[in-house]
Design a protein around this motif. Sequence first.
Motif, PDB file in Angstrom:
ATOM      1  N   MET A 110       0.848  -1.196   0.000  1.00  0.00           N
ATOM      2  CA  MET A 110       0.000   0.000   0.000  1.00  0.00           C
ATOM      3  C   MET A 110       0.881   1.242   0.000  1.00  0.00           C
ATOM      4  SD  MET A 110      -2.945   1.131   2.737  1.00  0.00           S
ATOM      5  CE  MET A 110      -3.957  -0.265   2.245  1.00  0.00           C
ATOM      6  N   THR A 111       0.630   2.169  -0.923  1.00  0.00           N
ATOM      7  CA  THR A 111       1.411   3.387  -1.035  1.00  0.00           C
ATOM      8  C   THR A 111       0.900   4.424  -0.052  1.00  0.00           C
ATOM      9  OG1 THR A 111       1.797   2.978  -3.380  1.00  0.00           O
ATOM     10  CG2 THR A 111       2.135   5.222  -2.592  1.00  0.00           C
ATOM     11  N   THR A 112       1.804   5.064   0.679  1.00  0.00           N
ATOM     12  CA  THR A 112       1.423   6.141   1.579  1.00  0.00           C
ATOM     13  C   THR A 112       2.171   7.402   1.189  1.00  0.00           C
ATOM     14  OG1 THR A 112       3.166   5.823   3.218  1.00  0.00           O
ATOM     15  CG2 THR A 112       1.208   4.438   3.420  1.00  0.00           C
ATOM     16  N   MET A 113       1.761   8.514   1.805  1.00  0.00           N
ATOM     17  CA  MET A 113       2.376   9.797   1.518  1.00  0.00           C
ATOM     18  C   MET A 113       3.324  10.228   2.641  1.00  0.00           C
ATOM     19  SD  MET A 113       1.314  10.802  -1.449  1.00  0.00           S
ATOM     20  CE  MET A 113       1.408   9.100  -1.963  1.00  0.00           C
ATOM     21  N   LEU A 114       3.758   9.281   3.452  1.00  0.00           N
ATOM     22  CA  LEU A 114       4.665   9.627   4.538  1.00  0.00           C
ATOM     23  C   LEU A 114       6.044  10.009   3.996  1.00  0.00           C
ATOM     24  CD1 LEU A 114       3.786   6.914   7.196  1.00  0.00           C
ATOM     25  CD2 LEU A 114       3.338   9.367   7.341  1.00  0.00           C
ATOM     26  N   ASP A 115       6.562  11.136   4.460  1.00  0.00           N
ATOM     27  CA  ASP A 115       7.893  11.575   4.047  1.00  0.00           C
ATOM     28  C   ASP A 115       8.962  10.750   4.756  1.00  0.00           C
ATOM     29  OD1 ASP A 115       7.010  14.019   2.615  1.00  0.00           O
ATOM     30  OD2 ASP A 115       6.399  14.675   4.612  1.00  0.00           O
ATOM     31  N   ASP A 116      10.097  10.574   4.103  1.00  0.00           N
ATOM     32  CA  ASP A 116      11.281  10.144   4.833  1.00  0.00           C
ATOM     33  C   ASP A 116      11.615  11.266   5.818  1.00  0.00           C
ATOM     34  OD1 ASP A 116      11.500   7.834   3.337  1.00  0.00           O
ATOM     35  OD2 ASP A 116      12.831   8.753   1.858  1.00  0.00           O
ATOM     36  N   LEU A 117      12.002  10.884   7.034  1.00  0.00           N
ATOM     37  CA  LEU A 117      12.272  11.910   8.031  1.00  0.00           C
ATOM     38  C   LEU A 117      13.351  12.910   7.602  1.00  0.00           C
ATOM     39  CD1 LEU A 117      11.909  10.110  11.473  1.00  0.00           C
ATOM     40  CD2 LEU A 117      10.577  12.027  10.597  1.00  0.00           C
ATOM     41  N   PRO A 118      14.461  12.462   6.987  1.00  0.00           N
ATOM     42  CA  PRO A 118      15.449  13.455   6.541  1.00  0.00           C
ATOM     43  C   PRO A 118      14.860  14.459   5.544  1.00  0.00           C
ATOM     44  CG  PRO A 118      16.434  11.277   6.590  1.00  0.00           C
ATOM     45  CD  PRO A 118      14.964  11.077   6.803  1.00  0.00           C
ATOM     46  N   ALA A 119      13.957  14.001   4.685  1.00  0.00           N
ATOM     47  CA  ALA A 119      13.339  14.915   3.721  1.00  0.00           C
ATOM     48  C   ALA A 119      12.453  15.930   4.434  1.00  0.00           C
ATOM     49  CB  ALA A 119      12.525  14.128   2.703  1.00  0.00           C
ATOM     50  N   LEU A 120      11.715  15.469   5.450  1.00  0.00           N
ATOM     51  CA  LEU A 120      10.876  16.393   6.217  1.00  0.00           C
ATOM     52  C   LEU A 120      11.738  17.384   6.997  1.00  0.00           C
ATOM     53  CD1 LEU A 120       8.202  17.397   7.329  1.00  0.00           C
ATOM     54  CD2 LEU A 120       8.287  15.558   9.026  1.00  0.00           C
ATOM     55  N   HIS A 121      12.802  16.879   7.644  1.00  0.00           N
ATOM     56  CA  HIS A 121      13.697  17.771   8.390  1.00  0.00           C
ATOM     57  C   HIS A 121      14.248  18.865   7.472  1.00  0.00           C
ATOM     58  CE1 HIS A 121      14.700  14.303  11.418  1.00  0.00           C
ATOM     59  NE2 HIS A 121      13.441  14.679  11.456  1.00  0.00           N
ATOM     60  N   ALA A 122      14.660  18.472   6.271  1.00  0.00           N
ATOM     61  CA  ALA A 122      15.241  19.436   5.333  1.00  0.00           C
ATOM     62  C   ALA A 122      14.200  20.459   4.879  1.00  0.00           C
ATOM     63  CB  ALA A 122      15.822  18.700   4.127  1.00  0.00           C
ATOM     64  N   ALA A 123      12.975  19.997   4.625  1.00  0.00           N
ATOM     65  CA  ALA A 123      11.921  20.904   4.170  1.00  0.00           C
ATOM     66  C   ALA A 123      11.555  21.913   5.255  1.00  0.00           C
ATOM     67  CB  ALA A 123      10.693  20.101   3.749  1.00  0.00           C
ATOM     68  N   VAL A 124      11.463  21.451   6.494  1.00  0.00           N
ATOM     69  CA  VAL A 124      11.134  22.352   7.598  1.00  0.00           C
ATOM     70  C   VAL A 124      12.276  23.332   7.858  1.00  0.00           C
ATOM     71  CG1 VAL A 124      10.681  22.463  10.081  1.00  0.00           C
ATOM     72  CG2 VAL A 124       9.479  20.785   8.666  1.00  0.00           C
ATOM     73  N   GLN A 125      13.520  22.847   7.785  1.00  0.00           N
ATOM     74  CA  GLN A 125      14.666  23.736   7.992  1.00  0.00           C
ATOM     75  C   GLN A 125      14.711  24.810   6.902  1.00  0.00           C
ATOM     76  OE1 GLN A 125      16.780  24.086  10.548  1.00  0.00           O
ATOM     77  NE2 GLN A 125      17.527  25.867   9.414  1.00  0.00           N
ATOM     78  N   ALA A 126      14.406  24.425   5.661  1.00  0.00           N
ATOM     79  CA  ALA A 126      14.401  25.411   4.578  1.00  0.00           C
ATOM     80  C   ALA A 126      13.319  26.466   4.816  1.00  0.00           C
ATOM     81  CB  ALA A 126      14.184  24.707   3.242  1.00  0.00           C
ATOM     82  N   TYR A 127      12.152  26.017   5.309  1.00  0.00           N
ATOM     83  CA  TYR A 127      11.076  26.972   5.617  1.00  0.00           C
ATOM     84  C   TYR A 127      11.505  27.896   6.751  1.00  0.00           C
ATOM     85  CZ  TYR A 127       6.714  28.873   7.382  1.00  0.00           C
ATOM     86  OH  TYR A 127       5.739  29.736   7.831  1.00  0.00           O
ATOM     87  N   ARG A 128      12.068  27.316   7.793  1.00  0.00           N
ATOM     88  CA  ARG A 128      12.523  28.114   8.931  1.00  0.00           C
ATOM     89  C   ARG A 128      13.545  29.160   8.491  1.00  0.00           C
ATOM     90  NH1 ARG A 128      13.936  26.818  14.876  1.00  0.00           N
ATOM     91  NH2 ARG A 128      15.539  28.352  15.343  1.00  0.00           N
ATOM     92  N   THR A 129      14.487  28.751   7.660  1.00  0.00           N
ATOM     93  CA  THR A 129      15.519  29.674   7.181  1.00  0.00           C
ATOM     94  C   THR A 129      14.904  30.812   6.380  1.00  0.00           C
ATOM     95  OG1 THR A 129      17.175  27.900   7.122  1.00  0.00           O
ATOM     96  CG2 THR A 129      17.598  29.854   5.760  1.00  0.00           C
ATOM     97  N   ALA A 130      13.987  30.468   5.470  1.00  0.00           N
ATOM     98  CA  ALA A 130      13.338  31.486   4.640  1.00  0.00           C
ATOM     99  C   ALA A 130      12.468  32.414   5.483  1.00  0.00           C
ATOM    100  CB  ALA A 130      12.505  30.817   3.546  1.00  0.00           C
ATOM    101  N   ALA A 131      11.721  31.825   6.440  1.00  0.00           N
ATOM    102  CA  ALA A 131      10.848  32.631   7.291  1.00  0.00           C
ATOM    103  C   ALA A 131      11.667  33.570   8.173  1.00  0.00           C
ATOM    104  CB  ALA A 131       9.973  31.720   8.149  1.00  0.00           C
ATOM    105  N   SER A 132      12.771  33.073   8.715  1.00  0.00           N
ATOM    106  CA  SER A 132      13.640  33.900   9.551  1.00  0.00           C
ATOM    107  C   SER A 132      14.247  35.033   8.737  1.00  0.00           C
ATOM    108  CB  SER A 132      14.741  33.050  10.184  1.00  0.00           C
ATOM    109  OG  SER A 132      14.199  32.065  11.036  1.00  0.00           O
ATOM    110  N   ALA A 133      14.656  34.736   7.513  1.00  0.00           N
ATOM    111  CA  ALA A 133      15.221  35.766   6.644  1.00  0.00           C
ATOM    112  C   ALA A 133      14.185  36.836   6.311  1.00  0.00           C
ATOM    113  CB  ALA A 133      15.761  35.131   5.363  1.00  0.00           C
ATOM    114  N   ALA A 134      12.913  36.419   6.277  1.00  0.00           N
ATOM    115  CA  ALA A 134      11.844  37.370   5.987  1.00  0.00           C
ATOM    116  C   ALA A 134      11.519  38.258   7.179  1.00  0.00           C
ATOM    117  CB  ALA A 134      10.584  36.612   5.545  1.00  0.00           C
ATOM    118  N   GLY A 135      11.969  37.858   8.387  1.00  0.00           N
ATOM    119  CA  GLY A 135      11.768  38.688   9.562  1.00  0.00           C
ATOM    120  C   GLY A 135      11.102  38.009  10.737  1.00  0.00           C
ATOM    121  N   LEU A 136      10.698  36.743  10.583  1.00  0.00           N
ATOM    122  CA  LEU A 136       9.988  36.038  11.642  1.00  0.00           C
ATOM    123  C   LEU A 136      10.959  35.560  12.720  1.00  0.00           C
ATOM    124  CD1 LEU A 136       6.987  35.179  12.129  1.00  0.00           C
ATOM    125  CD2 LEU A 136       7.638  32.931  11.274  1.00  0.00           C
TER     126      LEU A 136
END
Length: 242
Positions: free
Chosen positions: A1-27
Amino acid sequence: MTTMLDDLPALHAAVQAYRTAASAAGLSWPAVGSASDGQPPQPVHLLFDVEHVAEQVTWLHSQGWHARRLLPNGGKLLPWPVGGDALDMLSLSVGVPFPWRHQLPLFHFDVILYTFVLAGEHEGEIWRYEIAPDAWDAVRAATSLAALFSTWTKGIKCGVITYHDANGWLSVSNGTRSGLDLLGEQAPHLDPLAFPVSVALHPLLRTRQAECGVDMNSVDRGFACMEELLDEIDAARVSLGG
């Protein structure tokens, strides 16, 4: 059965990229991992009738985000639910292609709720519900958490998500335009449903509902289906002792 669960390293990287971009924007961000180990309390399994909760969600809950408006349009990560009131939050799940109870309320954005599907072939998907009269607007927001955060990061980089000093939030706005109009004009390559903006009664909504497996007959029945769902929620709450 196919699921949409991310590999944890992929999720960590995606969240870190968001955090970096959000922080650069001023958050301003809290320290990583300042909350807990993220493990759900036992009532979560009973409430949502599942045997396990994906580690992708428990990791997110370990990041110390609770009560902080770190997501677009001032959205925040909801705490682990412990009572039957959490099931009431799922009352707009009309026509979803999975058992309505198998989803965890995850992010809250004013009148929009994002959930994480906990089991079955849709496990890991993010679904969204908008509190809007007679809209019956259950629809998938993203195929996974990593996909969602990656789309938000792209939104920051292309200027459709910007920081606003007045409230200290990131908003889907460029100061003069906002919502679907802004996304269509400035970021047509990004999926607008990933963003917490109103899509109620927009022609795009019904098309996307059909594409992601929503039962359109249930949508057409609208209020009658919602009443049936409310009865099921009441029964579930009774079985859990309220």
